[in-house]
Design an enzyme around this catalytic site. Sequence first.
Site, PDB file in Angstrom:
ATOM      1  N   ASP A   1       0.840  -1.194   0.000  1.00  9.67           N
ATOM      2  CA  ASP A   1       0.000   0.000   0.000  1.00  9.67           C
ATOM      3  C   ASP A   1       0.878   1.249   0.000  1.00  9.67           C
ATOM      4  OD1 ASP A   1      -2.983   1.074   0.970  1.00  9.67           O
ATOM      5  OD2 ASP A   1      -1.328   2.280   1.746  1.00  9.67           O
TER       6      ASP A   1
ATOM      7  N   TYR B   1       2.909   9.982  -0.622  1.00 11.43           N
ATOM      8  CA  TYR B   1       4.052   9.421   0.103  1.00 11.43           C
ATOM      9  C   TYR B   1       5.376   9.696  -0.616  1.00 11.43           C
ATOM     10  CZ  TYR B   1       0.544   6.489   2.530  1.00 11.43           C
ATOM     11  OH  TYR B   1      -0.520   6.028   3.235  1.00 11.43           O
TER      12      TYR B   1
ATOM     13  N   LYS C   1      -2.936   5.872  -3.928  1.00 15.51           N
ATOM     14  CA  LYS C   1      -4.008   6.790  -3.551  1.00 15.51           C
ATOM     15  C   LYS C   1      -3.885   8.108  -4.313  1.00 15.51           C
ATOM     16  CE  LYS C   1      -3.541   4.932   1.122  1.00 15.51           C
ATOM     17  NZ  LYS C   1      -2.160   4.424   0.989  1.00 15.51           N
TER      18      LYS C   1
ATOM     19  N   HIS D   1      -7.413   9.755  -1.258  1.00 16.55           N
ATOM     20  CA  HIS D   1      -6.684   9.751   0.008  1.00 16.55           C
ATOM     21  C   HIS D   1      -7.470  10.399   1.152  1.00 16.55           C
ATOM     22  CE1 HIS D   1      -2.216   9.492   1.432  1.00 16.55           C
ATOM     23  NE2 HIS D   1      -3.043   9.186   2.406  1.00 16.55           N
TER      24      HIS D   1
END
Length: 263
Positions: free
Chosen positions: A40, A45, A70, A100
Amino acid sequence: MLADGNEIPLLGLGVWQVRNGPECEKAVRWALELGYRHIDTAQAYGNEESVGRALRDSGVPRDEVFVTTKFNPARKDPEAEAQRSLERLGVDQVDLYIIHSPRGGPTWAWPGMERARARGYAKTIGVSNFSVAELDELVAIAEHPPVVNQVQFSPFKYRRKLLEACDQRGVALEAYSPLGTGRHLSNARVGEIAERVGRTPAQVLLRWCVQRELVVIPKSTHRERIAENAQIFDFALSDEDMTALDALDETGGTERALESPWW
């Protein structure tokens, strides 16, 4: 099994707060070596390249690994951003693409998510950090409703009303931060149960999620902990232990996904 017929592994590795580069690559590679088949990540990120590199270097066939990313709602177009994610990951399709957060409102991004699905960029689409009210607002306008809601969930964040509502709507609840980014591991009650069943506090917290049939995505960058977190399918917690863990809830069984927005 998700409501749209796709399957999702109950256990995944999350890579939130793991920097792009060797640290992220090693964590993902170790997880795949240790039998994980669910990774994930997210656009926000900043480590999709590392996830993709580790996936290729692992030698595990692409169709055996469930990959989630996401959509970052600070951006404008989920379809275009999905294409960029695929380029960074080096894959033709992600297994799950989720919004998200409901930043800017719960519905505006969904048509772009549905376009990404229609174009084959994502097999399945869902959301993250959505409350019951936000889910219902989205479902009311969706041609293809979300099948996953990824939220902060653990015995300490036991959002009963949200879980019940997701179940009623055919939305799988996916638990992130199941260990409270490590904070929950030192809790005395968790420690007592762990000692009694001969497991670690982390395994007890993760097993609590699995016994509720929740998808759970702990994060670690240490090989031994990644291995330890996977050893949760060969024991069970008693009803008494589950009840004791349930009592740790700090949310009042809320239908909200977060106590306060972070976006």
